[in-house]
Motif scaffolding. Sequence first.
Motif, short mmCIF file in Angstrom:
data_model
loop_
_atom_site.label_atom_id
_atom_site.label_comp_id
_atom_site.label_asym_id
_atom_site.label_seq_id
_atom_site.Cartn_x
_atom_site.Cartn_y
_atom_site.Cartn_z
N LEU A 28 0.97 -1.36 0.11
CA LEU A 28 -0.10 0.07 0.05
C LEU A 28 0.85 1.30 -0.13
O LEU A 28 0.74 2.30 -0.74
N LEU A 29 1.86 1.43 0.79
CA LEU A 29 2.80 2.50 0.88
C LEU A 29 3.70 2.62 -0.17
O LEU A 29 4.08 3.98 -0.59
N ASN A 30 3.79 1.40 -0.76
CA ASN A 30 4.63 1.60 -2.01
C ASN A 30 4.18 2.08 -3.16
O ASN A 30 4.84 2.68 -4.09
N GLU B 12 8.97 6.99 1.74
CA GLU B 12 9.74 5.88 1.78
C GLU B 12 9.39 5.28 2.99
O GLU B 12 9.29 6.16 4.03
N HIS B 13 9.77 3.97 3.40
CA HIS B 13 9.42 3.54 4.52
C HIS B 13 9.90 2.16 4.41
O HIS B 13 10.39 1.51 3.48
N ALA B 14 10.22 1.57 5.60
CA ALA B 14 10.60 0.17 6.08
C ALA B 14 10.33 -0.26 7.19
O ALA B 14 10.33 0.35 8.18
N PHE B 15 9.93 -1.70 7.34
CA PHE B 15 9.77 -2.34 8.42
C PHE B 15 11.10 -3.15 8.82
O PHE B 15 11.21 -4.49 7.73
N ILE C 8 9.33 5.79 8.32
CA ILE C 8 8.64 6.28 7.59
C ILE C 8 9.34 7.72 7.08
O ILE C 8 9.54 8.61 8.15
N LYS C 9 9.47 8.14 5.98
CA LYS C 9 9.73 9.58 5.73
C LYS C 9 9.24 9.91 4.38
O LYS C 9 8.54 9.42 3.59
#
Length: 257
Positions: free
Chosen positions: A9-11, A17-20, A250-251
């Motif tokens: 979804l965030l992609n 930009e984000h990451a877990f 997240i940024k």
Amino acid sequence: MVVSLRSDLLNTLPTIEHAFTTRQGGVSTNLFSTLNTAFEKGDPDANVMENRRRIAEHLNGSAEQLITIRQTHSNKVIHATSPWPLEERPEGDALVTTTPGLILGIITADCVPVLLADPKTGVIAAVHAGWKGAITGIIQNTLKAMTELGAQTEAISAAIGPCIWQDSYEVDQAFYENLSRDSDLFKPSLNANHWMFDLPGYVKRQLEMSAIKKISHSPADTYSSPELFFSNRRRLHNNEDTFGCFLSCIKIKRITQ
């Protein structure tokens, strides 16, 4: 190399930009192997700093741009406008910003991380939703802070990160009775007077009750994936002295003219 999971979804949001992160790709050893991101648990600070530097680089940023808070299982939201020194990080359990380049980070090891973004107005948030924060309004308070900064509820996308899933999360009778209005999120445990609780399902329900329509589900159970994730509940069951934590980040990408 840092190994992370991302939300489909965030992609889809080109300005975000984000990451877990997982526990893979760092320099820590033993119980903290290898990408521990939490201070004050026994891992040398130098290791944690290097791990965080790698994560910031993984998100095309610098260690100075990555900020975290002293999490206390509260419902307090911090509005960040610029980086702060590590020793001056405030207490709270969610971060919101409109500042491009600032990386918001939340540490977890079973609790639910939630990353939120309204790409139209450039408002983002990172939430630590343990059960205490979830039942006392950390989701609602974060969304309120986002709308006060200009976010539109209907435009917000929410990604629920890796956390402990229902089949791994046993709670007692008192816990069940405290949330009996959400009894459909519990199922009986094999142990008498105990229940298995759907914590990410509860967080998703809080998002839905707040009119958030675009939600991606938790991609992994932290408890049952020891090769990928730290887990406080697993640590207790294994009688281990301490445990590491991973970061959900997240940024807003910097906009160049």
